[in-house]
Each structure stands twice: as structure tokens, then as C-alpha cells.
Design an enzyme around this catalytic site. Structure first.
Site, mmCIF file in Angstrom:
data_model
loop_
_atom_site.group_PDB
_atom_site.id
_atom_site.type_symbol
_atom_site.label_atom_id
_atom_site.label_comp_id
_atom_site.label_asym_id
_atom_site.label_seq_id
_atom_site.Cartn_x
_atom_site.Cartn_y
_atom_site.Cartn_z
ATOM 1 N N THR A 165 -67.219 -31.797 -27.597
ATOM 2 C CA THR A 165 -65.868 -31.369 -27.354
ATOM 3 C C THR A 165 -65.168 -31.335 -28.882
ATOM 4 O O THR A 165 -65.624 -31.920 -29.739
ATOM 5 C CB THR A 165 -64.898 -32.465 -26.870
ATOM 6 O OG1 THR A 165 -65.288 -33.924 -27.559
ATOM 7 C CG2 THR A 165 -65.604 -33.008 -25.458
ATOM 8 N N HIS A 166 -64.261 -30.154 -28.822
ATOM 9 C CA HIS A 166 -63.673 -30.057 -30.379
ATOM 10 C C HIS A 166 -64.766 -29.367 -31.091
ATOM 11 O O HIS A 166 -64.622 -29.500 -32.590
ATOM 12 C CB HIS A 166 -62.893 -30.998 -31.132
ATOM 13 C CG HIS A 166 -61.982 -31.822 -30.204
ATOM 14 N ND1 HIS A 166 -60.827 -31.830 -30.112
ATOM 15 C CD2 HIS A 166 -62.288 -32.895 -29.435
ATOM 16 C CE1 HIS A 166 -59.917 -32.510 -29.175
ATOM 17 N NE2 HIS A 166 -61.123 -33.055 -28.565
ATOM 18 N N SER A 287 -80.420 -6.594 -40.891
ATOM 19 C CA SER A 287 -79.482 -6.346 -42.127
ATOM 20 C C SER A 287 -79.983 -5.211 -42.980
ATOM 21 O O SER A 287 -81.225 -5.099 -43.176
ATOM 22 C CB SER A 287 -78.838 -7.473 -42.898
ATOM 23 O OG SER A 287 -78.412 -6.851 -44.251
ATOM 24 N N LYS A 293 -82.289 -11.460 -42.495
ATOM 25 C CA LYS A 293 -81.173 -11.613 -41.327
ATOM 26 C C LYS A 293 -81.680 -11.040 -39.996
ATOM 27 O O LYS A 293 -82.233 -9.991 -40.043
ATOM 28 C CB LYS A 293 -79.944 -11.131 -42.042
ATOM 29 C CG LYS A 293 -79.185 -11.987 -42.993
ATOM 30 C CD LYS A 293 -77.719 -11.382 -43.234
ATOM 31 C CE LYS A 293 -77.107 -11.955 -41.980
ATOM 32 N NZ LYS A 293 -75.502 -11.850 -42.098
ATOM 33 N N GLU A 300 -71.777 -10.399 -30.489
ATOM 34 C CA GLU A 300 -70.490 -9.889 -31.155
ATOM 35 C C GLU A 300 -69.516 -8.957 -30.439
ATOM 36 O O GLU A 300 -68.294 -8.908 -30.291
ATOM 37 C CB GLU A 300 -70.827 -9.624 -32.678
ATOM 38 C CG GLU A 300 -71.224 -10.899 -33.216
ATOM 39 C CD GLU A 300 -71.867 -10.424 -34.745
ATOM 40 O OE1 GLU A 300 -71.198 -10.998 -35.636
ATOM 41 O OE2 GLU A 300 -72.652 -9.798 -34.888
ATOM 42 N N GLN A 332 -50.041 8.086 -13.916
ATOM 43 C CA GLN A 332 -51.133 8.855 -14.251
ATOM 44 C C GLN A 332 -51.920 8.151 -15.314
ATOM 45 O O GLN A 332 -53.285 8.411 -15.497
ATOM 46 C CB GLN A 332 -50.992 10.329 -14.584
ATOM 47 C CG GLN A 332 -51.989 11.257 -15.170
ATOM 48 C CD GLN A 332 -51.499 12.573 -15.201
ATOM 49 O OE1 GLN A 332 -51.278 13.597 -14.150
ATOM 50 N NE2 GLN A 332 -51.208 13.295 -16.190
ATOM 51 N N LYS A 335 -55.608 5.411 -15.156
ATOM 52 C CA LYS A 335 -57.186 5.978 -15.161
ATOM 53 C C LYS A 335 -57.721 5.390 -16.407
ATOM 54 O O LYS A 335 -58.984 4.777 -16.444
ATOM 55 C CB LYS A 335 -57.387 7.193 -14.561
ATOM 56 C CG LYS A 335 -56.804 7.488 -12.962
ATOM 57 C CD LYS A 335 -56.791 8.999 -12.661
ATOM 58 C CE LYS A 335 -55.800 9.168 -11.893
ATOM 59 N NZ LYS A 335 -54.382 8.850 -12.189
HETATM 60 N N1 ARG Z 1 -52.802 13.787 -11.652
HETATM 61 C C1 ARG Z 1 -51.827 12.881 -11.190
HETATM 62 C C2 ARG Z 1 -51.986 11.368 -11.419
HETATM 63 O O1 ARG Z 1 -53.069 11.165 -11.636
HETATM 64 C C3 ARG Z 1 -51.818 13.261 -9.620
HETATM 65 C C4 ARG Z 1 -50.610 12.874 -8.874
HETATM 66 C C5 ARG Z 1 -49.695 14.068 -9.059
HETATM 67 N N2 ARG Z 1 -48.342 13.878 -8.531
HETATM 68 C C6 ARG Z 1 -47.261 14.423 -8.806
HETATM 69 N N3 ARG Z 1 -46.167 14.457 -7.836
HETATM 70 N N4 ARG Z 1 -46.876 15.263 -9.800
HETATM 71 O O2 ARG Z 1 -51.211 10.601 -10.883
#
Ligand code: ARG
Length: 467
Positions: A165-166, A287, A293, A300, A332, A335
Site C-alpha cells: 500500500t502506498h 538500448s 539494458k 510503457e 461525422q 469515427k
Molecule cells: N459522412 C456522414 C457522417 O459520417 C454521413 C451522414 C451525412 N448526413 C448528412 N445529413 N449530411 O456523419
């Protein structure tokens, strides 16, 4: 003065410095997502096939057109898979790239595919399918990591190490018990993954732009065809919700935090000063200047990837927090955060599984360290409570004096002569030496979930049965 450009579409002198041509090119660059959403091609095609099949089944398009659409989409799938597809930024995103190619391949029938849907429900569908698959993959990978820990825990159910602990030596534990702590953490992460799959298991397609559609579609049919439990229940929510992506990132961040704590322990344990573990050559580097090393680079980097995943979570939360319902183009940006975090998480779990499986455990070093630092002081206090009837607070005080004496003599508690111990408290007998060893200490901690080897084996059996 910047180079002059006589092209009428030349970049704006004030703000277009890095663009080769005019404002429409800037618009294209900020607007396009094809550079990253091409990753969704398989999900997009799968969704379109299910949608077209449903449209034909409902008599909204002819079955002849449906056949052409499905055939064309399958052709596009193999073109993309074999690297024979030309993605165009002018066509903005994966949805329009595929639809444009479909028109070239099958002519006017292609124009019927987008009946009763919008890119808003289409992208929600594609991304959900992608995240669902990624969660399923994460679940499998966590199962592999848990299995690696169970094997090491079994092997080391009796190996004593210091518990901290610690980061100060606290009480002896077993390495098996320490491994099982991670089994609990990754087990919780896995159950979070399973819950997330349940939450997102609703099909968005058919919500259309935001209000649903007047065509007589069957959303239950597409939901079933795409492997979802049921369709979503509110078209506005469907196109504006990214909870499923945020939930993935939250789980990735929590799992990453666990992985990073483990990484930090491996970094510490593998120092020459600790010497508890030795990483395999496969998971360490040398290294370029210091020949002696062996660096825990993989650990890491797991620690660092966690920072990156946290960044993605905060980014998407921030992107979403100010958006009015329903869809806005801001979404958009979901993603890249998810793709990047998914890649980091997969790598981190894979690297950790490898390190855990491959590392050599130095049980001698662990045991020696477990005995130093007066780690059995609590056992002495407990003995005084149990055998001499002292209240725990008094026992704690007596033990403190014994520790101070051992410290001044430069020896261990178990090396103090009986006379010295009796001078501190007359009730102490030579039986006390039985609890002052690290083995006796861990063996005595048989409470449910405690570190005794017998208890650790029970927990291993419990997890084996559910892994
Ligand atoms: N490429 C757009 C996205 O990833 C698709 C949806 C586009 N919709 C719109 N109303 N312009 O969100």
C-alpha cells in the site's frame, strides 16, 4: 508576398494558404470523410443489401431491381476487398462512393436503393454494426487475457511476494492472488462490454432522415436480417445518438486504465532493483548505447496508449455535448476517435496477454522482498490478540515497539530473541515464531477473497468455470 496565382479558383490570399485551389476545395477537404469511413464498406454493403431486400419484399421496389442492386453491391464488395476500387473524395463519404459506383455498374436501378432511407440512418447503422463487431472482438481478447492470468495464478498460487500500500511493503500476499486481482478487473471490463452489446443491439435503419418514412417499410425485417435484437424505437434519437460509440470509448478507457496500472507494475517489477519479473526478449528491447539494458517498451507503450484512448473519449463527449437534436455534421467526427481507440485497445490487450504469458517470475526475489520491511508485523499483533487476549490497539502498540527494536538491531522480526520480545510483553512465547514467517502469514489469511493459497485456488476454479 505569396506567389501569385492567376487561376480563378485560386486559394484565398487571406486564409487559403495551404490549399491548392479555391474555396470549394476547402469545403471538400473539411466535408469529406472517405479518408476514414471507407473502413465501413462491408457494413455499408451489408446494410444496403438488407434494405433493398426489404424494399422488394414490401413491394416498394421490383424484385428485378433488387436483384440488380444486390448483385452490384456484391461486385463492389469484392472490388474493395481486392483493392480494385477507386475511392473519390469528391463523393464525400463511403455511402456516396458505393452508390455512385453502383450506378455505373447497374444503371438507373441504383437510384432506387436510397428509397425510404437517408445517410443519417445509414451511417448510424454502419457505425453501430462496426462498433458491435469491435465489442465482440474485445470480449474475446479479454477472455484470452483472463485465461493468461488464470494460468499464471495457478502456477503461483503459493509464491509469496510483498503486498503494497502506498508502494510501501504492507503484508505478504501470493503472486497468484495478485494475478487474480487483474482477473477481477478484466472480468468486470468484459461484463461492461457485454452490457454495451446489449444496449446497442437495435437497428437504426428506417429512421430515415429523422422522422421515419411514409413508405410501408418493415424495420423488424431489416433488424433481423442484420442480426439486431429489434429496431430502435424513436427515429429522432436514432439519428442523433452516439451513446454506443461513447460507451465503447468509456469501456476502452476503463480497460485501458487497468492495463496501464498493470503496465506500470511490470515496469517497476522488471527493474534490477525489484527483479520480480523478467520480460521475454519478444516483449522487450535493448538500448542502442547501453548493452546491459532490457527495456519494458511494450509495457510503457500500453501505458501511453491509455492516454490516447482517454483523449478519444473526451473528444467525442465534447463533440456531442452541444448538439441539438437530431443529426449535425459534427457527428461525422465520431469515427476517427473510435477507430483510433479501438486500434490502441486491441494492441494493448494483445501486448499485455503476450507479456503476462511470457514473463519469467523470480520467486526467490519476491519471497526475499516479502520478508523484508517487517511485513509480518500485523501477524504479530494478531497473535497477541488471539493468544494473549490483548485488545487490537494495545497489540498494535506492542508490535510497534518490537518493530522499532528490530530496526535498531538491523534484524527481522523473526530474528529477535525471545527474551527481547518478552521484555516488550511478558505474554509472548516461542510459539509466536510460527506466525512470523511469510508462508505462515499468507496461509492464515483464509477469509473469503483472502490471499491464502487455498482461497486463491477456490477463486481460480470459480473463474475457470466462467471463462
Ligand atoms: N459522412 C456522414 C457522417 O459520417 C454521413 C451522414 C451525412 N448526413 C448528412 N445529413 N449530411 O456523419
Amino acid at each position: 508576398m505569396a506567389e501569385s496565382n492567376t487561376d480563378t479558383k485560386s486559394s484565398n490570399q487571406m486564409w487559403g494558404g495551404r490549399f491548392a485551389s479555391g474555396p470549394d476545395a476547402i469545403m471538400e477537404e473539411i466535408n469529406a470523410s472517405i479518408g476514414f469511413d471507407k473502413k465501413l464498406f462491408a457494413q455499408d454493403i451489408r446494410g444496403s443489401i438488407a434494405h433493398a431486400t426489404m424494399l422488394a419484399h414490401q413491394g416498394i421496389i421490383s424484385s428485378d431491381d433488387k436483384d440488380k442492386i444486390v448483385h452490384g453491391l456484391n461486385t463492389i464488395l469484392s472490388e474493395i476487398e481486392s483493392g480494385n476500387f477507386e475511392f473519390s473524395r469528391r463523393l464525400e463519404d463511403i455511402h456516396m462512393n458505393i452508390e455512385a459506383r453502383l450506378a455505373t455498374l447497374i444503371g438507373p436501378a441504383a437510384g432506387r436503393l436510397h428509397t425510404a432511407r437517408s445517410r443519417n440512418d445509414q451511417v448510424a447503422l454502419d457505425f453501430r454494426l462496426w462498433v458491435k463487431e469491435e465489442l465482440e472482438k474485445t470480449e474475446r481478447m479479454l477472455t484470452g487475457l483472463i485465461a493468461a492470468f488464470l494460468d499464471r495464478a495457478e502456477e503461483h498460487a503459493e509464491s509469496v511476494m510483498p503486498g503494497f500500500t502506498h508502494l510501501q511493503t504492507a503484508q505478504p500476499v501470493t503472486f497468484g492472488h495478485h494475478c487474480m486481482a487483474y482477473v477481477e478487473m478484466f472480468g468486470r471490463d468484459r461484463s461492461r462490454v457485454r452490457h454495451a452489446i446489449e444496449h446497442l443491439d437495435e437497428s437504426p435503419i428506417g429512421a430515415a432522415a429523422l422522422a421515419g418514412t411514409g413508405y410501408p417499410i418493415d424495420r423488424h425485417m431489416t433488424a433481423k436480417a442484420l442480426g439486431f435484437r429489434e429496431p430502435t424505437r424513436n427515429s429522432i434519437d436514432t439519428v442523433s445518438d452516439r451513446d454506443f460509440a461513447i460507451e465503447f470509448l468509456s469501456i476502452a478507457a476503463i480497460t485501458g486504465m487497468h492495463l496501464s496500472r498493470l503496465a506500470e507494475e511490470i515496469v517497476i517489477w522488471s527493474t534490477p532493483q525489484f527483479g520480480f519479473v523478467r520480460l521475454s526478449d519478444a516483449f522487450s528491447t535493448g538500448s542502442s548505447i547501453m548493452p546491459q539494458k532490457k527495456n519494458p517498451d511494450a509495457a510503457e507503450l500500453v501505458r501511453a496508449k491509455t492516454g490516447r484512448i482517454n483523449g478519444s473519449l473526451v473528444a467525442l463527449l465534447t463533440i456531442m455535448k452541444g448538439l441539438p437534436l437530431a443529426y449535425s455534421k459534427d457527428m461525422q467526427e465520431d469515427k476517427e476517435q473510435v477507430f483510433d481507440a479501438a486500434e490502441s485497445l486491441e494492441l494493448a490487450i494483445a501486448a499485455m496477454t503476450g507479456m503476462v504469458r511470457d514473463m519469467t517470475v523470480n520467486t526467490h526475489r519476491m519471497k526475499a522482498a516479502a520478508g523484508s520491511g517487517y511485513s509480518t508485523a500485523t501477524d504479530l499483533a494478531d497473535w497477541l490478540v488471539r493468544e494473549a487476549g490483548l485488545p487490537f490497539r494495545d497489540a498494535h502498540h506492542v508490535t510497534g515497539r518490537a518493530v522499532a527494536l528490530a530496526e535498531s538491531k538491523g534484524c527481522d522480526l523473526s530474528e529477535l530473541p525471545l527474551a527481547d520480545l518478552q521484555a516488550i510483553h511478558s505474554a509472548i512465547t516461542d510459539k509466536v515464531y510460527n506466525v512470523l514467517t511469510v508462508e505462515a502469514s499468507v496461509a492464515s489469511r483464509k477469509s473469503f477473497g483472502g490471499t491464502a493459497p487455498s482461497e486463491v485456488r477456490k477463486q481460480i476454479a470459480f473463474w475457470r468455470a466462467r471463462n
